[in-house]
Motif scaffolding. Structure first.
Motif, PDB file in Angstrom:
ATOM      1  N   TYR C 420       0.866  -1.174   0.000  1.00 42.94           N
ATOM      2  CA  TYR C 420       0.000   0.000   0.000  1.00 42.94           C
ATOM      3  C   TYR C 420       0.908   1.231   0.000  1.00 42.94           C
ATOM      4  CZ  TYR C 420       1.392   0.012   4.828  1.00 42.94           C
ATOM      5  OH  TYR C 420       2.154   0.022   5.965  1.00 42.94           O
ATOM      6  N   SER C 490      -3.950   0.116  -4.728  1.00 42.07           N
ATOM      7  CA  SER C 490      -2.730  -0.690  -4.645  1.00 42.07           C
ATOM      8  C   SER C 490      -2.907  -2.057  -5.284  1.00 42.07           C
ATOM      9  CB  SER C 490      -2.314  -0.854  -3.180  1.00 42.07           C
ATOM     10  OG  SER C 490      -3.133  -1.822  -2.552  1.00 42.07           O
ATOM     11  N   GLY C 494       0.059  -0.858  -6.830  1.00 36.59           N
ATOM     12  CA  GLY C 494       0.980  -0.916  -5.700  1.00 36.59           C
ATOM     13  C   GLY C 494       2.290  -1.593  -6.077  1.00 36.59           C
TER      14      GLY C 494
END
Ligand SMILES: [Cu+2]
Lengths: 133, 265, 557
Positions: C420, C490, C494
């Motif tokens: 993240y 994400s 990510g």
């Protein structure tokens, strides 16, 4: 595949390849015992020991019948748990979990009833708690 | 005691080597782990069942101690002979269930089926008796709700004054003089509470019996038609644990509901 | 077992990409996928519960009842409570992180009963469906604890639907509990003794014990309420000879321990975070482990503190009061040990650690104000005021939810294989912390001044504090919304995570991220203690790591 270290699986190795098959006679004996106790329960209900004792000795044991019947019920349940449900030959873990529910239930009964008794809501002392005369 | 031990030894028939026939599910490493997982799992589930029925027993205890006379008198309306018959039936079913498990352990397929069949028959017998009882209660307006009206119908009518309500006798002054209260004095809602608890507990128990029948029939069918399933006794053992538990609940319900009213022969 | 993991990590088969069909999700028996299903369900529930309470907070911005009527207001806070307690907090950590991580942490291929696990998710969904139907078709206004005789006699029929929903969700909870108990007892990898287990596992074991012992009691209690509605049997209706206090006894027999169902898993998460981000063994391992068990058992003996202002006897009240003080001891043991873990550790202030530090502070405030309420005399004054509301939100949000968010961040790379965005996550953690305190601290003051809960209007002089609280709630809402966006972001954009992005220890970090469907190519043999960051073992640990196929070596510090 991987070897199990004995410490991790508390002794399930011991049980791994043997299985307790109880003898037929054991089941029959337990069944007969259950029948006997069933009849004993009904007899205790019909022949009111409390009245009989009171008449004979003047001693009034409150709730004697229900105490007898519940004691018998506990014995019957124990027989079923031990033999029919195979806890007798079970592992320690089985024993713990088989006992846990009953123990915790008694705890709940005790805690909640203690409030009712302290409140005086219970019209008379719980069966068998006191002897009069 | 030593005899007992000896017998147990003799009873230890070594079944066929299990590892060879029972299949190990992918998440387990070996059959011992799998079997004990199922047994412990079933027992921890039974713990929830114990606490579940325990809640009903809790309410029973509270109201029985609160209204002992009413409970004694109302219990007299239950047919203890029907209850006795049902206890007999359930204990018998437990015996045949125990034999079903034993035969499954030994890999005796047909005997397993036979025992499961007897158990199911007993279960239906139990429900049959229960149905008769329920319909009688309905006819006597003893089902809680708008139709509820407590009046006496059962054998209690013939009760001699000095018996049957000895529990009540010294409980409170207004009931002294022995004997049951005249029906008009029994508060209807207290009697309704007793029957409410009666229907709640036996109804819940009956639901468990019905679920038991379904489980028994399902595993019986598997043993009959599926050779692979027939090799594993653990499911039968688990159904057995459930069935015996249902039996245990009844062992307590019977005296608490049917026998507190000083039944007559 | 026959799957090789020697391909490059991008092409490697894992539990997410081995099959993309919807059947493979809805009929999955994989604990990791079921964890994801739960994650989606409870997130939806969380945002529904949040919407309900947003309206409440808007209403409370002015002292008059101008946005909604009393009845609607009652339905809004009831919906918030029911959703958040039964459909979010109880399953939150166990059903998502617990489901995902327990087999990975103990070196097992799955939970003991995968089908039971799937069943539990379906039961949860069905139960949620019932509750949602009730909210849509008219709403429930009993509050989340369905007090009788209001719920059993006077309230509308949506109560029945909701109770059925909660009842079914209870079975889902029980299924999870039974599964965890058996798994933790029987499925541990060779060498993984109880005292080598991560504290997360101890916490979940304790939680499962509470679930198994408590949930059935609330199930039967609610069932009796249903029967009472249907047949008027009178168990909880004083007009019919019943006792409403019996309902409260039996309801809180579950519902106080349920607080520990919510907070214990969170405490388990915090223990993991403390070790991972101080690179130290958790101080007082066995104290924390046993305090979880102590909380589980002692927690059952204190429910009477919810009944201090009812007709419960004074003697019972005194006993419950003393026991309630006692239960603070194991919680305090945990807090002290975590603090001692941080001491002289190299603390890395990552987003999960920020949540964990937030947890310690907020949980301490929540716990200490709980002691005020455990004192019978003080409780008479504070009962049913905003002080209570603030207290349990410090436990439930500042404790349980912060732990959940911290854990979600910490294991996100393991669950999804993606990192993240750290900057955004730290920002969100900060916003959540500020928003939370701004929302709930004023409520302590309001409650102490006597503002009762569950009314939608109040005297003018309390407006300033209520406006503060409502403003805090909007900030808090922002703090919840940001993670929703960057987590979703994400999934696609990510940074790819390696097997052990935090350089933490624990079996779950020894498998690739995301893990393969069968978790372990070979069941590991555990020869090390929990949280073993000791440098002299580095070489040995390194070799272990290299022996595990598919795990990039050289990650150990
Ligand atoms: Cu509490």
């Amino acid at each position: 595949m991987a070897h199990h270290a004995a410490s991790a699986h508390n002794g399930h190795h011991a049980e791994m390849h043997e299985h307790h098959v109880m003898d037929v006679a054991v089941y029959w004996k337990v069944f007969l015992a259950l029948m006997f106790f069933l009849i004993l329960t009904v007899a205790a209900a019909i022949f009111d020991l409390q009245v009989i004792i009171q008449k004979a000795t003047g001693l009034n044991i409150r709730g004697l019948n229900i105490m007898i019947m519940l004691t018998i019920a506990v014995i019957k349940a124990t027989l079923v748990v031990m033999y029919f449900m195979h806890v007798k030959d079970g592992t320690r873990l089985t024993w713990i979990w088989a006992a846990a529910g009953f123990v915790w239930l008694l705890l709940m009964f005790a805690m909640i009833m203690s409030d009712y008794i302290a409140r005086g809501e219970v019209e008379q002392a719980p069966p068998g708690w006191e002897q009069i005369h | 005691m030593s005899v007992q031990v000896k017998q147990r030894r003799r009873g230890h028939v070594e079944p066929r080597p299990e590892g060879a026939v029972q299949e190990v599910a992918h998440q387990f490493e070996d059959i011992g782990q799998q079997n004990e997982s199922y047994i412990v799992g079933m027992w921890s589930f039974l713990v929830t069942e114990i606490m579940f029925f325990g809640g009903i027993f809790m309410t029973y205890i509270v109201y029985r101690t609160k209204y002992p006379q009413t409970f004694t008198i109302a219990s007299g309306e239950l047919d203890w002979k029907a209850g006795f018959l049902n206890t007999l039936i359930l204990l018998t079913s437990s015996l045949s269930m125990a034999f079903a498990v034993r035969n499954a352990q030994l890999g005796k397929r047909w005997r397993t089926l036979l025992c499961l069949g007897i158990t199911i028959l007993c279960a239906f017998g139990f429900l049959g008796v229960k149905t008769v009882e329920y319909s009688t209660k309905w006819a006597h307006h003893l089902v809680p709700g708008p139709n509820f009206h407590f009046s006496r119908h059962g054998g209690e009518q013939a009760a001699p004054a000095d018996r049957g309500t000895s529990f009540v006798e010294d409980a409170s002054p207004e009931t002294s003089g022995g004997g049951a209260k005249p029906e008009g004095e029994i508060p209807q809602h207290e009697a309704q509470l007793f029957f409410g608890l009666y229907f709640a507990s036996t109804g819940l128990h009956g639901v468990h019996v019905i679920i038991g029948i379904i489980l028994l029939a399902y595993w019986g069918g598997l043993v009959q038609f599926n050779a692979r399933a027939a090799r594993d006794f653990i499911p039968i053992e688990m159904v057995g644990l459930y069935w015996h538990f249902v039996d245990i609940v009844w062992i307590f319900l019977y005296p608490l509901l049917y026998l507190i009213g000083s039944p007559k022969l | 077992m026959d799957v090789t993991t020697t391909e490059p990590s991008s092409a490697r088969k894992n539990y997410l990409n081995w099959d993309h069909s919807w059947q493979s999700w809805l009929f999955t028996l994989d604990h990791k996928r079921i964890g994801i299903l739960y994650l989606i369900s409870i997130s939806a529930m969380f945002f529904l519960g949040a919407v309900a309470i947003s309206l409440v907070r808007v209403e409370l911005a002015t002292p008059r009842g101008d946005l909604v009527e009393s009845e609607t207001y009652n339905k809004l806070f009831s919906a918030h409570g029911i959703i958040m307690v039964f459909f979010f907090l109880v399953p939150s950590i166990p059903a998502t992180l617990g489901n995902f991580l327990i087999p990975l942490m103990i070196g097992a291929r799955d939970l003991a009963f995968p089908r039971l696990n799937l069943l539990s998710w379906y039961l949860f969904t069905i139960g949620g469906g019932f509750a949602m139907t009730a909210f849509i078709t008219g709403g429930v206004d009993t509050g989340w604890y369905f007090y009788t005789p209001y719920s059993s006699t006077y309230s509308n029929n949506q109560v029945a639907l909701t109770i059925i929903g909660v009842f079914i969700a209870g079975f889902s909870s029980i299924a999870t509990g039974v599964n965890f108990i058996v798994t933790i007892h029987k499925m541990r990898a060779p060498g993984l003794t109880w005292f080598r287990l991560p504290l997360f596992i101890w916490a979940h074991y304790a939680t499962s014990v509470i679930i198994v012992l408590g949930t059935p009691v609330v199930a039967i209690t609610l069932l009796l309420v249903l029967l009472e509605r249907a047949f008027r049997i009178g168990v909880f209706d004083p007009a019919l000879g019943g006792d409403p206090i019996l309902f409260q006894h039996m309801f809180w027999f579950y519902s106080h321990p349920a607080v520990y169902i919510m907070i214990l898993p969170s405490m388990g998460v915090i223990s993991e975070l403390m070790a991972a981000f101080t690179k130290k063994r958790v101080f007082g391992y066995s104290f924390i482990a046993f305090s979880s068990i102590a909380i589980a058992l002692l927690g059952f003996l204190v429910w009477g503190h919810h009944l201090f202002t009812t007709g419960q006897s004074m003697y019972a009240g005194m006993v419950f009061s003393v026991l309630s003080f006692l239960v603070a001891v194991p919680s305090a043991i945990k807090v002290f040990n975590w603090t001692a873990t941080i001491y002289k550790g190299q603390v890395e202030f990552t987003a999960p650690m920020l949540y964990a530090l937030g947890f310690i502070g907020l949980f301490t405030i929540g716990g200490l104000t709980g002691l005020f309420l455990a004192a019978m005399a003080v409780d008479i004054h504070l009962h049913d005021t905003y002080f209570i509301v603030a207290h349990f939100h410090y436990i439930m949000v500042g404790g349980a939810l912060f732990g959940y968010l911290g854990g979600l961040h910490y294991w996100w790379p393991k669950i999804t294989g993606r990192m993240y965005p750290e900057g955004w996550a730290k920002l969100a953690a900060g916003i959540t912390f500020v928003g939370f305190n701004l929302t709930f601290f004023p409520q302590f003051i309001l409650g102490q001044m006597g503002m009762p809960r569950r009314y939608h209007f109040y005297p003018e002089e309390w407006q300033a504090l209520n406006v503060l609280s409502s403003a805090g709630a909007s900030i808090l809402g922002l703090g919840y919304a940001i993670p929703l966006f960057y987590f979703l972001w994400s999934l696609r954009y990510g940074k790819l995570a390696d097997a052990n992005p935090w350089r933490a220890v624990g079996l779950e970090w020894r498998v690739p991220s995301p893990p393969p469907a069968h978790n372990f190519d070979e069941i590991p043999i555990v020869v090390w203690e929990a949280y073993e960051f000791v440098p002299e073992d580095a070489d040995e640990a390194e070799q272990d790591r290299e022996a595990m196929p598919g795990v990039p070596a050289g990650g150990h510090e």
